[in-house]
Design a protein around this motif. Structure first.
Motif, PDB file in Angstrom:
ATOM      1  N   ASP A   1      14.879  26.323 -18.856  1.00 47.39           N
ATOM      2  CA  ASP A   1      15.133  25.507 -20.037  1.00 47.39           C
ATOM      3  C   ASP A   1      14.767  26.316 -21.274  1.00 47.39           C
ATOM      4  O   ASP A   1      13.650  26.745 -21.433  1.00 47.39           O
ATOM      5  CB  ASP A   1      14.289  24.229 -19.969  1.00 47.39           C
ATOM      6  CG  ASP A   1      14.603  23.308 -21.132  1.00 47.39           C
ATOM      7  OD1 ASP A   1      13.815  22.393 -21.382  1.00 47.39           O
ATOM      8  OD2 ASP A   1      15.642  23.533 -21.793  1.00 47.39           O
ATOM      9  N   ARG A   2      15.733  26.577 -22.115  1.00 50.74           N
ATOM     10  CA  ARG A   2      15.484  27.448 -23.252  1.00 50.74           C
ATOM     11  C   ARG A   2      15.058  26.675 -24.490  1.00 50.74           C
ATOM     12  O   ARG A   2      14.993  27.209 -25.566  1.00 50.74           O
ATOM     13  CB  ARG A   2      16.729  28.281 -23.563  1.00 50.74           C
ATOM     14  CG  ARG A   2      17.288  29.023 -22.373  1.00 50.74           C
ATOM     15  CD  ARG A   2      16.537  30.283 -22.089  1.00 50.74           C
ATOM     16  NE  ARG A   2      16.763  31.295 -23.105  1.00 50.74           N
ATOM     17  CZ  ARG A   2      16.200  32.499 -23.073  1.00 50.74           C
ATOM     18  NH1 ARG A   2      15.374  32.809 -22.104  1.00 50.74           N
ATOM     19  NH2 ARG A   2      16.464  33.384 -24.011  1.00 50.74           N
ATOM     20  N   ARG A   3      14.850  25.399 -24.334  1.00 46.70           N
ATOM     21  CA  ARG A   3      14.418  24.628 -25.492  1.00 46.70           C
ATOM     22  C   ARG A   3      13.118  23.906 -25.210  1.00 46.70           C
ATOM     23  O   ARG A   3      12.920  23.363 -24.135  1.00 46.70           O
ATOM     24  CB  ARG A   3      15.491  23.600 -25.884  1.00 46.70           C
ATOM     25  CG  ARG A   3      16.563  24.237 -26.715  1.00 46.70           C
ATOM     26  CD  ARG A   3      17.676  23.286 -27.080  1.00 46.70           C
ATOM     27  NE  ARG A   3      18.713  24.076 -27.734  1.00 46.70           N
ATOM     28  CZ  ARG A   3      18.695  24.382 -29.016  1.00 46.70           C
ATOM     29  NH1 ARG A   3      17.738  23.947 -29.793  1.00 46.70           N
ATOM     30  NH2 ARG A   3      19.653  25.124 -29.535  1.00 46.70           N
ATOM     31  N   VAL A   4      12.221  23.937 -26.165  1.00 46.07           N
ATOM     32  CA  VAL A   4      10.989  23.183 -26.038  1.00 46.07           C
ATOM     33  C   VAL A   4      10.948  22.195 -27.188  1.00 46.07           C
ATOM     34  O   VAL A   4      10.988  22.601 -28.346  1.00 46.07           O
ATOM     35  CB  VAL A   4       9.753  24.112 -26.077  1.00 46.07           C
ATOM     36  CG1 VAL A   4       8.479  23.277 -26.212  1.00 46.07           C
ATOM     37  CG2 VAL A   4       9.698  24.973 -24.832  1.00 46.07           C
ATOM     38  N   SER A   5      10.891  20.938 -26.884  1.00 43.24           N
ATOM     39  CA  SER A   5      10.946  19.824 -27.855  1.00 43.24           C
ATOM     40  C   SER A   5      11.912  20.122 -28.997  1.00 43.24           C
ATOM     41  O   SER A   5      11.553  20.129 -30.168  1.00 43.24           O
ATOM     42  CB  SER A   5       9.545  19.467 -28.388  1.00 43.24           C
ATOM     43  OG  SER A   5       8.902  20.622 -28.880  1.00 43.24           O
ATOM     44  N   GLY A   6      13.146  20.411 -28.610  1.00 39.92           N
ATOM     45  CA  GLY A   6      14.205  20.587 -29.598  1.00 39.92           C
ATOM     46  C   GLY A   6      14.222  21.944 -30.278  1.00 39.92           C
ATOM     47  O   GLY A   6      15.126  22.223 -31.061  1.00 39.92           O
ATOM     48  N   ARG A   7      13.224  22.807 -29.998  1.00 41.12           N
ATOM     49  CA  ARG A   7      13.221  24.122 -30.656  1.00 41.12           C
ATOM     50  C   ARG A   7      13.801  25.183 -29.725  1.00 41.12           C
ATOM     51  O   ARG A   7      13.572  25.147 -28.514  1.00 41.12           O
ATOM     52  CB  ARG A   7      11.793  24.523 -31.028  1.00 41.12           C
ATOM     53  CG  ARG A   7      11.164  23.565 -32.016  1.00 41.12           C
ATOM     54  CD  ARG A   7       9.698  23.830 -32.160  1.00 41.12           C
ATOM     55  NE  ARG A   7       9.447  25.023 -32.966  1.00 41.12           N
ATOM     56  CZ  ARG A   7       8.241  25.365 -33.409  1.00 41.12           C
ATOM     57  NH1 ARG A   7       7.191  24.642 -33.119  1.00 41.12           N
ATOM     58  NH2 ARG A   7       8.089  26.459 -34.132  1.00 41.12           N
TER      59      ARG A   7
ATOM     60  N   ILE B   1      12.559  27.356 -34.290  1.00 44.40           N
ATOM     61  CA  ILE B   1      12.459  28.442 -33.316  1.00 44.40           C
ATOM     62  C   ILE B   1      11.032  28.514 -32.778  1.00 44.40           C
ATOM     63  O   ILE B   1      10.074  28.382 -33.538  1.00 44.40           O
ATOM     64  CB  ILE B   1      12.812  29.790 -33.976  1.00 44.40           C
ATOM     65  CG1 ILE B   1      14.183  29.707 -34.652  1.00 44.40           C
ATOM     66  CG2 ILE B   1      12.779  30.908 -32.957  1.00 44.40           C
ATOM     67  CD1 ILE B   1      14.488  30.883 -35.544  1.00 44.40           C
ATOM     68  N   PHE B   2      10.939  28.711 -31.476  1.00 40.64           N
ATOM     69  CA  PHE B   2       9.623  28.923 -30.882  1.00 40.64           C
ATOM     70  C   PHE B   2       9.627  30.265 -30.163  1.00 40.64           C
ATOM     71  O   PHE B   2      10.403  30.476 -29.245  1.00 40.64           O
ATOM     72  CB  PHE B   2       9.279  27.796 -29.908  1.00 40.64           C
ATOM     73  CG  PHE B   2       7.911  27.927 -29.320  1.00 40.64           C
ATOM     74  CD1 PHE B   2       6.809  27.432 -30.003  1.00 40.64           C
ATOM     75  CD2 PHE B   2       7.720  28.574 -28.108  1.00 40.64           C
ATOM     76  CE1 PHE B   2       5.537  27.572 -29.466  1.00 40.64           C
ATOM     77  CE2 PHE B   2       6.454  28.721 -27.569  1.00 40.64           C
ATOM     78  CZ  PHE B   2       5.360  28.211 -28.258  1.00 40.64           C
ATOM     79  N   VAL B   3       8.767  31.180 -30.608  1.00 45.10           N
ATOM     80  CA  VAL B   3       8.716  32.503 -29.964  1.00 45.10           C
ATOM     81  C   VAL B   3       7.685  32.485 -28.857  1.00 45.10           C
ATOM     82  O   VAL B   3       6.524  32.136 -29.087  1.00 45.10           O
ATOM     83  CB  VAL B   3       8.365  33.598 -30.993  1.00 45.10           C
ATOM     84  CG1 VAL B   3       8.130  34.925 -30.281  1.00 45.10           C
ATOM     85  CG2 VAL B   3       9.484  33.744 -32.005  1.00 45.10           C
TER      86      VAL B   3
ATOM     87  N   VAL C   1      13.910  28.489 -27.857  1.00 44.64           N
ATOM     88  CA  VAL C   1      12.850  29.377 -27.397  1.00 44.64           C
ATOM     89  C   VAL C   1      13.348  30.821 -27.366  1.00 44.64           C
ATOM     90  O   VAL C   1      14.355  31.128 -26.735  1.00 44.64           O
ATOM     91  CB  VAL C   1      12.358  28.970 -25.998  1.00 44.64           C
ATOM     92  CG1 VAL C   1      11.329  29.965 -25.488  1.00 44.64           C
ATOM     93  CG2 VAL C   1      11.773  27.573 -26.043  1.00 44.64           C
ATOM     94  N   LEU C   2      12.649  31.691 -28.055  1.00 46.66           N
ATOM     95  CA  LEU C   2      12.958  33.119 -28.008  1.00 46.66           C
ATOM     96  C   LEU C   2      11.911  33.797 -27.149  1.00 46.66           C
ATOM     97  O   LEU C   2      10.722  33.509 -27.267  1.00 46.66           O
ATOM     98  CB  LEU C   2      12.899  33.736 -29.409  1.00 46.66           C
ATOM     99  CG  LEU C   2      13.953  33.351 -30.424  1.00 46.66           C
ATOM    100  CD1 LEU C   2      13.795  34.229 -31.654  1.00 46.66           C
ATOM    101  CD2 LEU C   2      15.350  33.497 -29.856  1.00 46.66           C
ATOM    102  N   GLU C   3      12.340  34.709 -26.311  1.00 41.74           N
ATOM    103  CA  GLU C   3      11.375  35.441 -25.518  1.00 41.74           C
ATOM    104  C   GLU C   3      11.123  36.803 -26.158  1.00 41.74           C
ATOM    105  O   GLU C   3      12.063  37.530 -26.470  1.00 41.74           O
ATOM    106  CB  GLU C   3      11.889  35.605 -24.103  1.00 41.74           C
ATOM    107  CG  GLU C   3      10.753  35.794 -23.152  1.00 41.74           C
ATOM    108  CD  GLU C   3      11.103  35.310 -21.769  1.00 41.74           C
ATOM    109  OE1 GLU C   3      11.211  36.163 -20.899  1.00 41.74           O
ATOM    110  OE2 GLU C   3      11.293  34.084 -21.585  1.00 41.74           O
TER     111      GLU C   3
END
Lengths: 305, 277, 455
Positions: free
Chosen positions: C30-36, C67-69, C38-40
């Motif tokens: 899942d590339r999204r966390v609470s609507g943000r 965005i969440f890094v 996710v960048l790795e």
């Protein structure tokens, strides 16, 4: 084909089907692809470009390839006999009905359980020149020799000296010989006691019994182990790779074919060249295995034949 | 040489003890180092015992490795899948190669033996491409799915064992109308327990210590195994934290050590029964 | 370009189908966390260097809500990133070294950043020229600097005093370095070395850059290696003089007993080596591990011929890149641009005890940086004679070979001329092969990159 025979064939194929899938996916396809890649210039991120036999020509003229080949063969030729003697000897000792057998067996088998990284790093240190444990054991002997002969022998700086690095690796390998010991031990337990009793009645010495009963009866196991060691030794990779920090060792003395393949594939991204090297390794393994099979057929004593 | 208990000569005992000490020395060093403070690890001359054992090195090493328990879980999971896969598939294939007669069987078996000689480096690159094509890079599948496709070495061991089981057993069952799979599952497998255990143990150790496979196929840190996690401890710019590395190595070794000690008798009998002839 | 031949592709299809049949559906993360989104972000750093970047990442995650890094430490990052990119699962941002850049760019592993950087308002003028230069290759911009470094001579003042040298007067030429070296070196009764003034293999991290101190680099930036030119000849001759004066095995014997870098047994701290080449981070290790009252000085590393006024140094830098095939380049750039802002960059560089790659340096940075010789390092980085490190497309092969040959020469096992000649033969060939591979793909590659960076 008879209908029954036909049914048997289907049955057989169903049973070995996992292997057939594995063989196609992980042996046959990769082998053929490797042959193709070895004729190409190829880095993992772009399409292979056909080169013809260029990689093989380069390889022929690459002194580092020859050095790696030489190291690989020398290592196999020295390490296999040494570890065979040691492991047969240990197996014979361990087969004695002695108190604490299980503990001894565990002690000798233990090193082959150590993960390659730990093993390499532990020995990097054991073999350290000025403060390694190995030299601390060697030095007293050298001092005695020096005192008696008036020589000036010095404990070697194992991993920094091109002349000793391979020796250091072989020591490491001898320590990890446990798997072979266990297989020899199993072989020894298969030998019928009556044979020894008969030999003892004939008034033979323990050494003669070893030569004339143990060795011939053990020969199929020896043959099996040697064959496996050849296949394993020629692929030596993890321990020297970590021991040298991913490099070649002093004067390239710890550069093996498998290391060179890995470097070319995953450090330099020359997959084509790596494939050509890898196929050379394959040919080398087949050749040495065939030699030992030829030789073994004459020497191995099979019971019941 | 199989003398009776009373006649073990004294030099055998001495040799065994001496060699045992020699073989244990590196372990002793490993454990003793794992309990030293860093500044005592590089003393000249070497210091045999830590001045006071630093038990903290163990929790510290686990922290330095990253999520230790997650790595341990990954290692266990992979070892479990590999053992199950190898034992089952190799037994199945070995059965096909030993207890059934079919045309071309021996030729196929010869091919199987020959595959043992293909070195991993030869196939490494194309296999990588294969896993890439099916989108498995960065997942666990490349590290356990192949185990379900039988390993040549294990098939060989088990085939030798199956050959030694009398034919009449399965003939009788066949006459009773048993299906071939039931014969395999209910008659042959129970008889083969020691041999299966041997294969399982070999595979467990191989997976537990595998370093190259996880190194190449895994991408995410949270999938790392213990063997790969150990590598994270190895040399950074600050140099190798010897004491942590040795503590972590001891921890990784411990489960396999216990496993071998408990099973060694069956293990050796298992190899013995396969005969290797 | 020819693709895989027919029988091979049939086999490949067979192999793949076999795998597909067995394949359980591979889990999609899942590339999204609470609507943000996710960048790795993969980094090579551990310890306090990692913590410094983790703080900047936290600041970024707090600064916006789109965005969440996710910040991950990855060991052997250069290999892993290449394999992950080849496997189609690259991270969104990765922290590499500038020396890797050419081989990565040529291997199609990176995304050109010219347009993204331009759009985010970052300009070349913001950076010290040498660090900007390190991010460019073949007329494209592939990276932006994270934490840079320049190298300088560090010397132990107490050892200088004991040897009768002026502790405030570092050597200014290689010849002087060597005459100091001999005064600083002590031998034991048995002839082994007790301490040494300088040896090239300690720490030996910049072996490939040493020729720069002898008047020039080892590569013309194009098709030719310059191993036959005077700088390399002199460099190898200099190496050869070491085993002759100090004994090859003796030097390695001494070195074998050196303790860990980050420990009180670091040979520079415990007086085993008097002069070393090091970077700006060294002060931090000195503060943590050297004995109380340890006195040291920092100056430009001496050159073969003196150039008063403009000091020489070799610069390198850690870099942030966006791997080829990363799915969210715009968002990745937003994060990188955040790191590159002066305030954040200075926080990062302060945390890692390094200098900043930016031209502008705030007074707080200088004030909060506890390094007594910060000015020396800033001067070196600003010097017009600051050289970029040797960033060859065949760097790994080159460095590996160089290690082997330098060791042989320093052990006294191979004459310098032979080592240099063999090295040249092998490495020129490796470079030729790389370049001919590049030439075959260049037209397609370059036009695609150019399309990518169009406004």
């Amino acid at each position: 084909m008879m209908p029954g025979e036909h049914r048997n064939l289907i049955k057989g194929l169903v049973f070995i089907s996992p292997w057939i899938v594995g063989f196609l996916a992980f042996n046959l396809y990769p082998l053929i692809a490797s042959i193709w890649f070895s004729l190409c210039d190829y880095s993992v991120l772009s399409q292979p470009v056909f080169l013809g036999v260029q990689n093989y020509v380069d390889l022929w003229h690459d002194p580092v390839f020859w050095k790696a080949l030489r190291n690989t063969v020398v290592f196999a030729l020295v390490a296999i006999p040494l570890s065979s003697f040691l492991s047969i000897g240990l197996a014979v000792l361990l087969n004695q009905p002695i108190a604490g057998q299980g503990i001894y067996r565990t002690i000798f088998f233990l090193p082959s359980l150590v993960p390659a990284i730990s093993l390499a790093i532990l020995w990097q240190w054991m073999l350290n020149g000025p403060m390694g444990l190995v030299n601390n054991l060697v030095r007293p002997f050298l001092n005695i020799i020096n005192a008696v002969c008036g020589s000036h022998l010095q404990a070697p700086d194992w991993l920094n000296d091109p002349n000793f690095a391979l020796g250091g690796l072989i020591l490491t390998g001898l320590w990890g010989t446990g798997q072979a010991v266990v297989i020899y031990l199993a072989g020894l337990q298969e030998i019928p006691l009556e044979l020894y009793e008969a030999a003892e009645l004939d008034g033979t010495s323990a050494w003669q019994r070893f030569l004339h009963v143990t060795l011939p009866m053990l020969s199929p196991v020896i043959f099996f182990n040697v064959l496996m060691s050849i296949i394993g030794a020629l692929q030596t990779f993890a321990v020297p790779y970590i021991l040298t920090g991913g490099g070649d060792g002093p004067g390239r003395s710890l550069l093996f074919l498998a290391t060179y393949i890995y470097q070319n594939a995953f450090d330099y991204w020359n997959m084509g060249y790596a494939s050509a090297l890898a196929l050379c390794l394959f040919v080398l393994i087949i050749a040495l295995s065939l030699v030992s099979v030829r030789y073994g057929e004459k020497k191995v004593h099979y019971s019941g034949r | 040489m199989k003398p009776t208990r009373s006649s073990v000569p004294w030099f055998t005992r001495v040799a065994l003890i001496l060699l045992g000490v020699l073989f244990l020395l590196p372990f002793f060093w490993m454990v003793s180092t794992s309990l030293k403070p860093l500044n005592e690890t590089m003393k000249l001359p070497p210091q045999w015992l830590p001045s006071s054992p630093q038990w903290n090195n163990y929790p510290d090493a686990m922290r330095a490795m990253g999520p230790f328990w997650l790595y341990a879980r990954n290692s266990l999971l992979l070892a479990f899948l590999n053992v199950i896969g190898t034992v089952f598939s190799s037994a199945l294939v070995a059965y096909g190669f030993s207890r059934l007669d079919w045309r071309g069987r021996d030729a196929c078996f010869f091919v199987l033996l020959a595959t043992m000689m293909i070195p991993f480096p030869v196939v490494m690159v194309p296999i990588y491409g294969l896993f890439k094509a099916v989108g498995w890079i960065g997942t666990f599948q490349p590290l356990w799915v192949p185990a379900f496709l039988a390993g040549a070495f294990n098939v060989f061991l088990l085939r030798q064992f199956f050959l030694s089981i009398p034919r009449d057993l399965s003939e009788a069952a066949r006459i009773d109308g048993c299906s071939e799979f039931r014969i395999f599952w209910q008659i042959i497998l129970p008889l083969a327990k020691p041999a299966l255990l041997t294969v399982a143990l070999f595979q467990f150790m191989a997976t537990w210590n595998d370093f190259l496979g996880p190194l190449i196929f895994l991408a995410r840190e949270n999938q790392y195994t213990l063997a790969l996690g150990l590598q994270a401890l190895q040399g950074t710019i600050s140099g190798t934290p010897w004491h942590h590395l040795m503590a972590a190595s001891t921890l990784v070794l411990l489960p396999v050590l216990v496993l071998f000690f408990l099973t060694q008798r069956t293990f050796i009998r298992g190899i013995a029964t396969t005969g290797l002839k | 370009m020819k693709s895989i031949s027919r029988p091979v592709s049939i086999l490949r299809i067979l192999g793949c189908t076999a795998l597909f049949v067995l394949a359980a559906c591979s889990p999609k993360e899942d590339r999204r966390v609470s609507g943000r989104l996710v960048l790795e972000y993969w980094e090579k750093w551990t310890g306090f260097e990692r913590d410094a970047m983790a703080r900047v990442v936290d600041d970024f995650n707090d600064s916006q809500d789109r965005i969440f890094v996710r910040f991950l430490s990855v060991s052997r990052i250069d290999q892993k990133m290449m394999l992950a990119t080849a496997g189609g699962v690259p991270p969104d941002v990765a922290g590499l070294w500038a020396i890797n850049l050419p081989s990565y760019a040529e291997n199609n592993a990176l995304m050109p950043m010219d347009r993204l950087v331009r759009d985010s308002g970052i300009r070349e003028e913001d950076y010290l020229p040498v660090f900007w230069k390190l991010c460019r290759y073949r007329n494209f911009l592939w990276a932006l600097p994270s934490t840079p470094s320049v190298t300088a001579l560090h010397w132990n003042k107490k050892m200088f005093r004991e040897a009768g040298l002026d502790p405030e007067q570092p050597p200014r030429t290689i010849a002087e370095l060597e005459s100091f070296n001999e005064k600083l070196t002590r031998k034991n009764a048995d002839g082994s070395l007790a301490q040494i003034g300088h040896m090239p293999q300690e720490p030996g991290w910049w072996m490939h850059d040493f020729p720069s101190w002898f008047g020039g680099a080892s590569w013309d930036g194009g098709t030719q290696l310059l191993l036959d030119a005077a700088p390399n000849r002199h460099f190898f001759a200099w190496l050869e003089s070491y085993p002759k004066r100090f004994g090859g095995p003796a030097m390695y014997q001494l070195r074998g007993a050196f303790g860990n870098f980050a420990s009180p047994d670091n040979p520079f701290f415990n007086g085993k080596v008097g002069m070393i080449m090091q970077g700006v981070w060294m002060n931090n290790f000195i503060k943590n591990y050297a004995p109380a009252g340890f006195e040291y000085g920092v100056a430009a590393f001496p050159e073969e011929t003196e150039h008063p006024g403009a000091p020489m140094t070799v610069a390198e830098t850690d870099i942030l890149v966006i791997p080829a095939g990363a799915h969210h380049p715009k968002e990745a750039m937003e994060f990188i641009a955040f790191v590159e802002r002066q305030k954040n960059m200075e926080n990062l560089c302060l945390g890692q005890r390094k200098i900043s790659p930016l031209r502008r340096v705030s007074s707080e940075f200088v004030k909060n940086h506890s390094h007594p010789y910060l000015r020396t390092f800033l001067q070196l980085a600003n010097s017009p004679r600051a050289q970029p490190t040797l960033a060859l497309p065949t760097f790994k092969e080159y460095a590996n070979d160089l290690t082997t040959y330098v060791n042989l020469v320093l052990l006294g096992r191979m004459p310098a001329e032979q080592a240099r000649g063999e090295m040249l033969g092998r490495q020129q060939k490796a470079l030729d092969a790389k370049l001919s591979r590049w030439n075959q793909v260049a037209p397609v590659r370059v036009s695609r990159w150019e399309a990518e960076i169009q406004p």
